[in-house]
Design a protein around this motif. Structure first.
Motif, PDB file in Angstrom:
ATOM      1  N   ILE A 139       0.858  -1.185   0.000  1.00  0.00           N
ATOM      2  CA  ILE A 139       0.000   0.000   0.000  1.00  0.00           C
ATOM      3  C   ILE A 139       0.892   1.233   0.000  1.00  0.00           C
ATOM      4  N   SER A 140       0.662   2.127  -0.939  1.00  0.00           N
ATOM      5  CA  SER A 140       1.482   3.329  -1.042  1.00  0.00           C
ATOM      6  C   SER A 140       1.047   4.377  -0.020  1.00  0.00           C
ATOM      7  N   GLY A 141       1.891   5.376   0.146  1.00  0.00           N
ATOM      8  CA  GLY A 141       1.580   6.452   1.079  1.00  0.00           C
ATOM      9  C   GLY A 141       2.131   6.184   2.469  1.00  0.00           C
ATOM     10  N   ALA A 142       1.507   6.784   3.467  1.00  0.00           N
ATOM     11  CA  ALA A 142       1.889   6.574   4.870  1.00  0.00           C
ATOM     12  C   ALA A 142       0.816   5.735   5.551  1.00  0.00           C
ATOM     13  N   HIS A 189      -8.576  -0.410  16.204  1.00  0.00           N
ATOM     14  CA  HIS A 189      -8.334  -1.576  15.351  1.00  0.00           C
ATOM     15  C   HIS A 189      -8.593  -1.256  13.882  1.00  0.00           C
ATOM     16  N   GLN A 190      -7.778  -0.353  13.369  1.00  0.00           N
ATOM     17  CA  GLN A 190      -7.889   0.014  11.972  1.00  0.00           C
ATOM     18  C   GLN A 190      -6.523   0.379  11.412  1.00  0.00           C
ATOM     19  N   LEU A 191      -6.412   0.291  10.112  1.00  0.00           N
ATOM     20  CA  LEU A 191      -5.225   0.732   9.397  1.00  0.00           C
ATOM     21  C   LEU A 191      -5.639   1.944   8.573  1.00  0.00           C
ATOM     22  N   ILE A 192      -4.927   3.044   8.749  1.00  0.00           N
ATOM     23  CA  ILE A 192      -5.258   4.279   8.045  1.00  0.00           C
ATOM     24  C   ILE A 192      -4.147   4.593   7.052  1.00  0.00           C
ATOM     25  N   ARG A 193      -4.537   4.795   5.797  1.00  0.00           N
ATOM     26  CA  ARG A 193      -3.565   5.206   4.781  1.00  0.00           C
ATOM     27  C   ARG A 193      -3.743   6.703   4.518  1.00  0.00           C
ATOM     28  N   GLU A 198      -7.706   7.203   4.289  1.00  0.00           N
ATOM     29  CA  GLU A 198      -8.554   6.076   3.880  1.00  0.00           C
ATOM     30  C   GLU A 198      -8.378   4.940   4.873  1.00  0.00           C
ATOM     31  N   GLY A 199      -9.474   4.351   5.307  1.00  0.00           N
ATOM     32  CA  GLY A 199      -9.419   3.290   6.302  1.00  0.00           C
ATOM     33  C   GLY A 199      -9.410   1.901   5.689  1.00  0.00           C
TER      34      GLY A 199
END
Length: 322
Positions: free
Chosen positions: A96-99, A107-111, A118-119
């Motif tokens: 996944i690109s970005g940070a 309990h989430q991954l945020i880009r 974006e979650g």
């Protein structure tokens, strides 16, 4: 040793075929392109790991790409499973690109990319669930219970990683460039031999037997009608549809590229989107051919397995996939 190599999944091939055949202004196209891009990113992320995995001792580590096994509620899929006589290692690959911000409070991954957040689903929970599913699967099959380690692998060196809570989750996250060091660490920790060489080979074969590839109907998935799809041979140079069959060649009306074999990729599209067999009439309709004889000659030249005879001849397209 790579026991189950990474191949382009049929799901990606089907989505690519649908992308070629769906008009650019179709309402479902953005959704289709997004899923295809995500799946391609995942595939390329896994593929990039082979460079590092090939440095592992061949006779000690057995590697399975894209292993999909039957579980209690359907199937569960592992990006990579590494098997040794001492332990299992499940690898969940994120390309996944970005940070990326791993937020364990919610309990989430945020880009974060270009100022937009974006979650995504929490990969830490995901890989813990995979560990439980594999453990249950082994127990149900009355197979030896080995220690199961897990890692989330960030495959792109350009991705920036942050965490927003306990530093303990860092042990679950690594980069592909240091993956072999992580595996060497697990090798040094797990010294109790659980499997004999014979049991290891037997389990390896059983994994391959139990693997069930994912199969989707892309038209059903995106609620696309057969009548929405573009027919004809697409140009291998500019992707325009349709090419015309003139004097034994396919000619593009846009870039004027000519080809003797442009119908082959289009027949693969038919295989991925419709069915694995085709007859003369269906082929004429899909490729925009008017001559029955020319169509027969094109199909016969492919040396495909057939069934039936004369006008009832059916050609089996599965051979084109190899």
């Amino acid at each position: 040793m790579i026991v189950k190599p990474l191949l382009v999944p049929s799901t990606i091939k089907k989505l690519e075929a649908l992308t070629r055949r769906l008009p650019h202004n179709h309402i479902k196209r953005p959704q289709l392109e997004k899923e295809l891009a995500q799946r391609l990113a995942g595939y390329r992320g896994e593929l990039s790991l082979d460079y590092y995995l090939m440095n592992l001792p061949l006779k000690k580590h057995f590697i399975f790409h894209d292993l999909r096994l039957p579980g209690n509620n359907g199937f569960f899929q592992l990006d990579l499973l590494l098997l040794t006589r001492y332990y299992f290692l499940i690898l969940e690959v994120k390309n996944i690109s970005g940070a990326l911000l791993f937020d364990q409070n919610f309990h989430q991954l945020i880009r974060i990319q270009d100022g937009v957040e974006e979650g995504f689903a929490d990969p830490v929970l995901q890989i813990q669930r995979q560990r439980e599913q594999l453990s249950q699967w082994l127990e149900q099959k009355h197979l030896p219970q080995l220690p199961i380690e897990t890692l989330i692998v960030i495959s792109s060196p350009r991705t920036i990683v942050h965490t927003k809570s306990s530093a303990s989750i860092r042990k679950f996250i690594t980069r592909s460039s240091v993956l072999t060091k992580n595996i060497e660490h697990f090798d040094s920790v797990h010294l109790k031999e659980v499997l004999t060489n014979r049991q290891l080979k037997k389990l390896t074969k059983y994994f391959l037997q139990q693997h069930t590839p994912e199969s989707i109907n892309p038209q059903t998935r995106f609620a696309v009608s057969h009548t929405d799809l573009l027919k004809g041979v697409y140009c291998p140079k500019c992707n325009s549809i349709p090419m015309q069959w003139k004097r034994g060649k396919w000619i593009c009306n846009v870039c004027y590229h000519s080809s003797n074999s442009a119908h082959i990729p289009s027949l693969k599209d038919y295989y991925y989107l419709f069915q694995e067999t085709i007859n003369n009439k269906q082929c004429r309709d899909f490729l925009h051919l008017s001559s029955r004889t020319a169509t027969t000659n094109l199909l016969t030249a492919l040396n495909l397995p057939t069934s039936g005879s004369t006008k009832g001849t059916v050609y089996h397209l599965s051979e084109l996939e190899s």
